[in-house]
Design a protein around this motif. Structure first.
Motif, short mmCIF file in Angstrom:
data_model
loop_
_atom_site.label_atom_id
_atom_site.label_comp_id
_atom_site.label_asym_id
_atom_site.label_seq_id
_atom_site.Cartn_x
_atom_site.Cartn_y
_atom_site.Cartn_z
N LEU A 253 93.54 28.20 -6.06
CA LEU A 253 93.76 28.61 -4.67
C LEU A 253 94.60 27.62 -3.88
N PRO A 254 94.35 26.29 -3.97
CA PRO A 254 95.24 25.37 -3.24
C PRO A 254 96.68 25.46 -3.72
N ALA A 255 96.88 25.67 -5.05
CA ALA A 255 98.24 25.75 -5.58
C ALA A 255 98.96 27.00 -5.07
N VAL A 256 98.27 28.12 -5.07
CA VAL A 256 98.87 29.36 -4.58
C VAL A 256 99.18 29.25 -3.09
N THR A 257 98.23 28.71 -2.34
CA THR A 257 98.43 28.54 -0.89
C THR A 257 99.62 27.64 -0.61
N GLU B 6 83.55 25.28 0.02
CA GLU B 6 84.69 25.75 -0.76
C GLU B 6 85.29 27.03 -0.21
N LEU B 7 84.56 27.72 0.67
CA LEU B 7 85.09 28.94 1.27
C LEU B 7 86.35 28.66 2.10
N ASP B 8 86.53 27.40 2.48
CA ASP B 8 87.75 27.05 3.22
C ASP B 8 89.00 27.29 2.38
N LEU B 9 88.85 27.24 1.05
CA LEU B 9 89.98 27.53 0.16
C LEU B 9 90.41 28.98 0.31
N ALA B 10 89.43 29.88 0.40
CA ALA B 10 89.73 31.31 0.58
C ALA B 10 90.30 31.55 1.97
N ALA C 269 92.03 29.46 3.80
CA ALA C 269 93.40 28.95 3.86
C ALA C 269 94.39 29.93 3.23
N LEU C 270 93.99 30.54 2.09
CA LEU C 270 94.86 31.52 1.45
C LEU C 270 95.00 32.76 2.33
N ALA C 271 93.90 33.20 2.93
CA ALA C 271 93.95 34.37 3.81
C ALA C 271 94.86 34.12 5.01
N ASP C 272 94.82 32.91 5.55
CA ASP C 272 95.70 32.57 6.67
C ASP C 272 97.17 32.67 6.26
N LYS C 273 97.49 32.20 5.05
CA LYS C 273 98.86 32.27 4.57
C LYS C 273 99.32 33.71 4.39
N LEU C 274 98.39 34.56 3.98
CA LEU C 274 98.71 35.97 3.75
C LEU C 274 98.63 36.79 5.04
N GLY D 32 91.53 30.64 -14.31
CA GLY D 32 91.55 29.27 -13.83
C GLY D 32 90.46 29.03 -12.82
N ASP D 33 90.20 27.77 -12.53
CA ASP D 33 89.17 27.38 -11.56
C ASP D 33 89.73 27.59 -10.14
#
Length: 294
Positions: free
Chosen positions: A287-291, A193-197, A199-204, A281-282
């Motif tokens: 995280l996928p929605a924000v990304t 699940e760390l891939d979710l974090a 992916a968000l970090a990459d976007k930011l 939220g979960d």
């Protein structure tokens, strides 16, 4: 007045040397390894011999300290440098003011009680020793000579014995330089699940950090990425705490951020009382929605 800077890493050497210029007329830089040129009036590199331990550089650095007779010593808060600095201060019958975040006419502002509070202190003796938090002198430009000397290594009478070593896992980008940091906590149920974090970090365009349990509890993240009282103290523009409860031990490592965002499925999590923006939220949904939105 003369200032002595002791550093292990190039970025810290540059920043501390620039800061030392605001406190003293002459700046002498000593590094445990390569020394950058053009950042001090005198630069000395202490090369640690093969098989030796950097902590034992204190004898060599003591010789430089005695010869230069500085009035102020600024040190990078790395483990090796703190070991050397402590011995220098003890030999000078002085104490070290640690975790300094600002210098004013009133004295040095530093963190205490695990980073919860701040206090201003001045040294009582003739020489003052500081460890300085990263970013304290951010934006200042270092100047100096392009000549770097190399100090002859002097081993202590009873040197440390290096029994073994291993390559340390790299954590990716430099979290101290990142403008955005996404931090993962125990709300992540499994390592994948760390891939979710990530992916968000990459976007930011930022880096990924974590709370202490993810490094010392389940070993999902490198030891050099956890944020908190005994880990990293960061001050990015944006800090996103994902699945992190918000205990004091962690929050002191990020409370200097420009803005703190929190995502946690527990609406009563302490982090929501300390963040600028919170979303209940979960993480698997949020995280996928924000990304995707970014």
């Amino acid at each position: 007045m003369k200032a002595l800077v002791i550093a292990e890493h190039t970025d810290a050497a540059r920043e501390l040397s620039a800061g030392a210029r605001t406190l003293a007329d002459d700046v002498v830089l000593v590094t445990l390894g390569e020394a950058p040129a053009g950042v001090a009036d005198k630069a000395v590199a202490v090369k640690v011999p093969e098989g030796a331990v950097a902590d034992d550089a204190y004898v060599t650095v003591q010789g430089i300290y005695d010869a230069e007779a500085p009035a102020v010593v600024l040190a990078e808060p790395s483990r090796h440098v703190k070991s050397v600095l402590g011995r220098l201060a003890a030999a000078a019958n002085a104490s070290v003011i640690t975790d300094v975040t600002a210098f004013t006419d009133a004295g040095a502002t530093s963190l205490y009680f695990g980073g919860v509070g701040e206090r201003v202190r001045k040294a009582a003796g003739d020489v003052v020793f500081y460890t300085v938090a990263p970013g304290t002198f951010e934006g200042l430009e270092a100047t100096g000579t392009d000549v770097v000397e190399e100090a002859a290594w002097t081993a202590p009478a009873r040197p440390l014995a290096l029994l073994s070593s291993r390559e340390r896992e790299k954590s990716g980008g430099d979290l101290f330089k990142a403008e955005a940091v996404v931090a993962a906590g125990r709300g992540f149920a499994e390592e994948a699940e760390l891939d979710l974090a990530r992916a968000l970090a990459d976007k930011l365009g930022g880096g990924v950090a974590c709370s202490r349990p993810l490094t010392e509890g389940v070993d999902w993240m490198p030891a050099g990425t956890y944020v908190g009282v005994s880990g990293l103290v960061l001050s990015p523009k944006v800090y996103v705490a994902c699945g992190i409860s918000g205990q004091m031990q962690h929050m002191v490592g990020c409370n200097r951020s420009g803005a703190v965002f929190a995502v946690n499925k527990d609406k009563n999590a302490p982090v929501f009382k300390q963040c600028d923006f919170g979303l209940v939220g979960d993480i698997k949904d949020v995280l996928p929605a924000v990304t995707a939105a970014l």
